[in-house]
Scaffold this motif. Structure first.
Motif, short mmCIF file in Angstrom:
data_model
loop_
_atom_site.label_atom_id
_atom_site.label_comp_id
_atom_site.label_asym_id
_atom_site.label_seq_id
_atom_site.Cartn_x
_atom_site.Cartn_y
_atom_site.Cartn_z
N ARG A 128 47.38 36.13 29.50
CA ARG A 128 48.74 35.99 30.02
C ARG A 128 49.17 37.27 30.75
O ARG A 128 49.78 37.21 31.83
N GLU A 129 48.83 38.42 30.20
CA GLU A 129 49.16 39.69 30.86
C GLU A 129 48.41 39.84 32.17
O GLU A 129 48.96 40.29 33.18
N ARG A 130 47.15 39.46 32.17
CA ARG A 130 46.35 39.58 33.39
C ARG A 130 46.85 38.64 34.49
O ARG A 130 46.78 38.98 35.67
N ILE A 131 47.34 37.47 34.11
CA ILE A 131 47.88 36.55 35.11
C ILE A 131 49.09 37.16 35.80
O ILE A 131 49.23 37.08 37.02
N VAL A 132 49.98 37.77 35.01
CA VAL A 132 51.17 38.41 35.60
C VAL A 132 50.74 39.49 36.58
O VAL A 132 51.27 39.60 37.69
N GLU A 133 49.76 40.31 36.18
CA GLU A 133 49.27 41.36 37.06
C GLU A 133 48.61 40.77 38.31
O GLU A 133 48.86 41.22 39.43
N PHE A 134 47.78 39.76 38.11
CA PHE A 134 47.05 39.14 39.22
C PHE A 134 48.01 38.55 40.26
O PHE A 134 47.87 38.78 41.46
N LEU A 135 48.98 37.75 39.79
CA LEU A 135 49.90 37.10 40.72
C LEU A 135 50.85 38.08 41.39
O LEU A 135 51.39 37.81 42.46
N GLY A 136 51.05 39.24 40.77
CA GLY A 136 51.94 40.24 41.34
C GLY A 136 51.31 41.09 42.43
O GLY A 136 52.00 41.88 43.09
N ARG A 137 50.00 40.94 42.64
CA ARG A 137 49.32 41.72 43.66
C ARG A 137 49.14 40.93 44.94
O ARG A 137 49.02 39.71 44.94
N GLU A 138 49.12 41.65 46.07
CA GLU A 138 48.91 41.02 47.36
C GLU A 138 47.44 40.70 47.57
O GLU A 138 47.11 39.74 48.27
N SER A 139 46.56 41.47 46.98
CA SER A 139 45.12 41.22 47.10
C SER A 139 44.45 41.66 45.80
O SER A 139 44.97 42.50 45.07
N PHE A 140 43.28 41.08 45.54
CA PHE A 140 42.54 41.41 44.33
C PHE A 140 41.06 41.23 44.65
O PHE A 140 40.54 40.13 44.65
N GLU A 141 40.38 42.33 44.93
CA GLU A 141 38.98 42.26 45.34
C GLU A 141 38.07 42.10 44.13
O GLU A 141 38.25 42.77 43.11
N VAL A 142 37.09 41.21 44.25
CA VAL A 142 36.15 40.95 43.17
C VAL A 142 34.77 40.73 43.77
O VAL A 142 34.65 40.24 44.90
N GLU A 143 33.73 41.09 43.02
CA GLU A 143 32.36 40.93 43.51
C GLU A 143 31.80 39.59 43.08
O GLU A 143 31.88 39.20 41.91
N LYS A 144 31.22 38.85 44.04
CA LYS A 144 30.56 37.59 43.74
C LYS A 144 29.17 37.85 43.19
O LYS A 144 28.66 38.97 43.24
N SER A 145 28.54 36.80 42.68
CA SER A 145 27.21 36.95 42.09
C SER A 145 26.16 37.35 43.13
O SER A 145 25.12 37.91 42.78
N ASN A 146 26.44 37.11 44.42
CA ASN A 146 25.49 37.49 45.47
C ASN A 146 25.73 38.90 46.00
O ASN A 146 25.10 39.33 46.97
N GLY A 147 26.67 39.63 45.37
CA GLY A 147 26.93 41.01 45.76
C GLY A 147 28.01 41.19 46.80
O GLY A 147 28.42 42.32 47.08
N LYS A 148 28.51 40.10 47.39
CA LYS A 148 29.58 40.20 48.38
C LYS A 148 30.93 40.34 47.68
O LYS A 148 31.14 39.83 46.58
#
Length: 209
Positions: A128-148
């Motif tokens: 629940r805390e992470r959702i609030v943080e996630f939705l409050g950001r304009e972008s959220f970069e994450v690495e895919k399984s292929n390294g991109k």
């Protein structure tokens, strides 16, 4: 010989959630053979049935509503096509509807994908805390399984957590796609995807013609 193009909606439930997309393709091909359908084949040294899918369903997810297109060498009524498919199908793979498409109908395209999953009770507060943080950001970069690296925030149209039920909807994307795996990683649930969140559910929405 008049070919006919069909759009089918189907569900993948039960133990079929444990098979990947390629295994699903092989299962459907076997259903088509058992149903003795006059399926059009591709050209070349290794002909394949003229079947296309809207999306590849993630491993571990069941689905209430997926889409595929099929070309037959002769016309069948939608009711007969569905009856022959379902009578030859396997447990968990149900064909829900069929429509005939004319030659001018564009190839199917998704507009969004919706996911639902149960969160282990002990993880609900942190998620629940992470959702609030996630939705409050304009972008959220994450690495895919292929390294991109992709921006996981951009395609999220909605995200809610009611009790232990997490639901989110992703817009269809071009280029490197953000899927359920990337969203769960952002929420600290990447390690739980194949461990304790089964069953997960998904459905797709086709863009209006």
């Amino acid at each position: 010989m008049a070919r006919r193009r069909y759009r089918l909606r189907f569900s993948k439930r039960g133990n079929l959630r444990f098979i990947g997309h390629r295994d699903l393709l092989r299962a459907v091909e076997r259903v088509l053979r058992r149903a003795r359908l006059p399926v059009a084949m591709s050209q070349g040294f290794h002909p394949k049935p003229r079947v296309s899918y809207l999306s590849a369903l993630p491993l571990g997810f069941s689905s209430d509503d997926e889409a595929m297109e099929l070309i037959l060498e002769e016309e069948l009524s939608p009711d007969e096509l569905l009856a022959r498919l379902n009578s030859s199908s396997v447990v968990g793979l149900d064909f829900l509807s069929a429509i005939v498409l004319d030659d001018k109908t564009p190839k199917q395209q998704a507009s969004s994908f919706s996911y639902e999953m149960r969160i282990p009770e002990g993880l609900v507060p942190s998620v629940r805390e992470r959702i609030v943080e996630f939705l409050g950001r304009e972008s959220f970069e994450v690495e895919k399984s292929n390294g991109k690296f992709v921006d996981a925030r951009a395609p999220v149209l909605a995200m809610t957590l009611q009790g232990d039920s997490l639901e989110f909807t992703l817009a269809a994307q071009s280029g490197p796609e953000v899927g359920a795996r990337e969203i769960l990683t952002c929420l600290g649930l990447g390690a739980e995807l194949y461990r304790s969140i089964f069953p997960n559910r998904s459905k797709s929405t086709i863009r209006d013609e």
